[in-house]
Design a protein around this motif. Structure first.
Motif, short mmCIF file in Angstrom:
data_model
loop_
_atom_site.label_atom_id
_atom_site.label_comp_id
_atom_site.label_asym_id
_atom_site.label_seq_id
_atom_site.Cartn_x
_atom_site.Cartn_y
_atom_site.Cartn_z
N ALA A 169 0.85 -1.20 0.00
CA ALA A 169 0.00 0.00 0.00
C ALA A 169 0.88 1.24 0.00
N TYR A 170 0.34 2.31 -0.56
CA TYR A 170 1.06 3.59 -0.57
C TYR A 170 0.06 4.69 -0.23
N ARG A 171 0.36 5.41 0.83
CA ARG A 171 -0.49 6.54 1.21
C ARG A 171 0.12 7.82 0.66
N PHE A 172 -0.67 8.58 -0.09
CA PHE A 172 -0.22 9.89 -0.58
C PHE A 172 -1.42 10.83 -0.58
N SER A 173 -1.14 12.13 -0.73
CA SER A 173 -2.27 13.07 -0.74
C SER A 173 -2.39 13.74 -2.10
N ILE A 174 -3.58 14.19 -2.39
CA ILE A 174 -3.85 14.93 -3.63
C ILE A 174 -3.99 16.40 -3.26
N ASP A 230 -11.85 4.44 -8.47
CA ASP A 230 -11.19 3.15 -8.22
C ASP A 230 -10.36 3.16 -6.93
N VAL A 231 -10.33 4.28 -6.21
CA VAL A 231 -9.61 4.32 -4.93
C VAL A 231 -10.48 3.67 -3.85
N ASN A 232 -9.92 2.69 -3.16
CA ASN A 232 -10.70 1.94 -2.16
C ASN A 232 -10.60 2.52 -0.76
N TYR A 233 -9.51 3.28 -0.49
CA TYR A 233 -9.32 3.81 0.86
C TYR A 233 -9.07 5.32 0.78
N TRP A 234 -9.89 6.06 1.50
CA TRP A 234 -9.76 7.52 1.53
C TRP A 234 -9.53 7.98 2.97
N GLU A 285 -1.84 -0.91 -3.18
CA GLU A 285 -3.16 -0.32 -2.85
C GLU A 285 -2.97 1.17 -2.55
N PRO A 286 -3.62 2.06 -3.28
CA PRO A 286 -3.49 3.48 -2.95
C PRO A 286 -4.38 3.86 -1.76
N ILE A 287 -3.81 4.61 -0.84
CA ILE A 287 -4.58 5.14 0.28
C ILE A 287 -4.46 6.65 0.16
N VAL A 288 -5.55 7.29 -0.20
CA VAL A 288 -5.46 8.69 -0.64
C VAL A 288 -5.97 9.65 0.44
#
Ligand code: BG6
Length: 473
Positions: free
Chosen positions: A71-76, A153-157, A110-113
């Motif tokens: 998983a990779y957590r990043f911000s927009i 398509d992002v599953n985790y916010w 897995e993206p965690i945004v």
């Protein structure tokens, strides 16, 4: 160390960053200034280049793959998507994040945004005072709607990063000079909680399969002595610095000690009809926890002078000044823990303590959204970075996390802070957090070469063995 419980196969081994800390190009490619970028400590690097991720994102994701991240957590960045805070969408910004998401998905990372990581568009601050106005709730909702539409398509916010820190760190927010500071903070906190709740509700409507929650920075408080006054001070510090937010997110309530304190001191926020119902109806799916340290507090008399937290920015002198609330608590150093160069208490057991505490109170799954150590890393003659201090720190914290899971706490994943060296919010590039070294310093951006640190290899082993490597060491 004897730990029996294995990590579940679905455990999200990850690492984290945030937009303004890595991307660079902060005033180009359609992006406008954010509040946190404007208020950055001018002694250190500015956000114009940061880690150069805007250009190096493909190379960076290749490194994530090599590391084995699940998983990779990043911000927009809000001002990269909506340069005017609302309205016109910057298509180049959308494409930038679309490409990142596609490449992550291709590598099954897995993206965690994070939707909001301190970067309010400066234009909204100037237009109506940012988080001090309810107008921001509507604009934040619009930003969320754009994200949920563009990136379904992002599953985790994650809604808001470290709402709690606006009470501590002055550079994250802007305040009006003519309104008492504490009063403003509680007003803003209420408005931010409403914005968080709107984001949760919108996510439920637009992306019913996705999971959403806040990311809270938490420092558990220990009493300095067993003197009953100090024990009560620690409880009150937890109430004001942690459970104020947790109860709002989880129960949709102001806890009574906090509310009475606010009323007695004329600090209570304006609560409009329907506010609490909205907050209550937006229970998150999980809670993101950013954990770096614990703190000791003791009772302080009501006559004492008010003090704000002053950080040790340069990591040179032991010059942290702890904050206080006269009549309730004041911070103090812990004689039983080691400290980082920047005076942050190193307390892995505090991590287990906190996770148990939170799970007992709220029975909600937890995702560790940040945990790490800032160090002065140096490239040695062999072109390596021997960051043993980071390995020790992370290893001990992960062992305690595993013990917390054994205690029964449900933990979905662990995002180390940070994947790559980035612009520390308080101390620029002097203070590094990454598994990947970025060859630049505060005053010379050089070529931004990426070099794997020793901790990269260590984390690779941890992930590949699904945590067994932590036990074997
Ligand atoms: C958290 C933030 O507060 O702590 C990160 O979410 C930050 O953005 C991290 O980088 C470490 O703090 P600092 O001040 O050392 O960068």
């Amino acid at each position: 160390m004897q730990i029996n419980k294995r990590f579940p196969d679905s455990f999200l081994w990850g690492a984290a960053t945030s937009a303004y800390q890595i991307e660079g190009e902060h005033l180009t490619h359609g992006k406008t200034l954010s509040v946190v970028e404007k208020n950055m400590n001018s002694n250190y690097a500015d956000p114009s280049v940061a880690s150069g991720h805007y250009q190096h994102w493909e190379e960076d994701i290749e490194l994530m793959r090599e590391l084995g991240l699940k998983a990779y957590r990043f911000s927009i960045a809000w001002p990269r998507i909506l340069p005017n805070g609302r309205g016109e969408i910057n298509q180049e910004g959308i494409s930038f994040y679309r490409h990142i998401l596609d490449k992550l998905k291709a590598y099954q990372i897995e993206p965690i945004v994070t939707i909001y990581h301190f970067d309010l568009p400066q234009c909204l601050q100037e237009e109506y005072g940012g988080w001090s106005s309810r107008k921001v709730i509507v604009d934040f909702e619009e930003f969320c709607e754009v994200l949920f539409t563009q990136f379904p398509d992002v599953n985790y916010w994650l809604t808001i990063n470290e709402q709690s820190n606006m009470f501590q760190l002055p550079y994250l927010m802007e305040f009006a000079p003519d309104v008492p500071l504490e009063k403003q903070k509680y007003e803003m906190n209420h408005i931010m909680t409403l914005a968080h709740a709107k984001a949760v509700k919108l996510c439920r409507e637009m992306l019913p399969e996705a999971k959403i929650g806040p990311a809270l920075g938490i420092i558990p408080n220990y009493p300095a002595t067993s003197k009953p006054e100090d024990v009560l001070a620690a409880r009150h510090a937890d109430d004001l610095r942690t459970y104020l937010f947790m109860d709002l997110y989880m129960k949709g309530e102001y806890r009574s000690f906090v509310w009475n304190y606010l009323v007695e001191n004329g600090l209570e926020p304006t609560i409009e009809r329907g506010d609490m119902a909205i907050i209550k109806s937006a229970k998150p799916d999980f809670i993101g926890i950013n954990y770096y340290q614990s703190r000791v507090v003791k009772y302080i008399s009501a006559e004492a002078e008010k003090k704000e937290l002053k950080l040790n920015y340069d990591g040179e002198d032991d010059d942290t000044q702890f904050d206080n609330i006269p009549g309730i608590f004041e911070g103090a150093a812990n004689p039983y823990t080691d400290k980082t160069r920047w005076d942050w208490e190193i307390d892995p057991i505090g991590f287990r303590y906190l996770l148990n505490e939170l799970y007992d109170r709220y029975h909600i799954p937890i995702m560790i959204t940040e945990n790490g150590i800032g160090t002065l890393d140096q490239v040695t003659g062999d072109q390596k970075i021997h960051d043993q201090e980071r390995i020790d720190f992370l290893n001990k914290h992960l062992q305690q996390l595993q013990l917390a899971m054994k205690d029964g706490v449900e933990i979905w994943g662990y995002m180390a802070w940070s994947f790559i060296d980035l612009l520390s919010t308080s101390s620029g590039f002097r203070k590094r957090y990454g598994f990947v070294y970025v060859d630049r310093d505060d005053h010379d951006v050089k070529k931004l070469e990426r070099i794997k640190k020793d901790s990269f290899t260590w984390y690779q082993e941890v992930i590949a063995s699904n945590g067994q490597y932590l036990i074997d060491r």
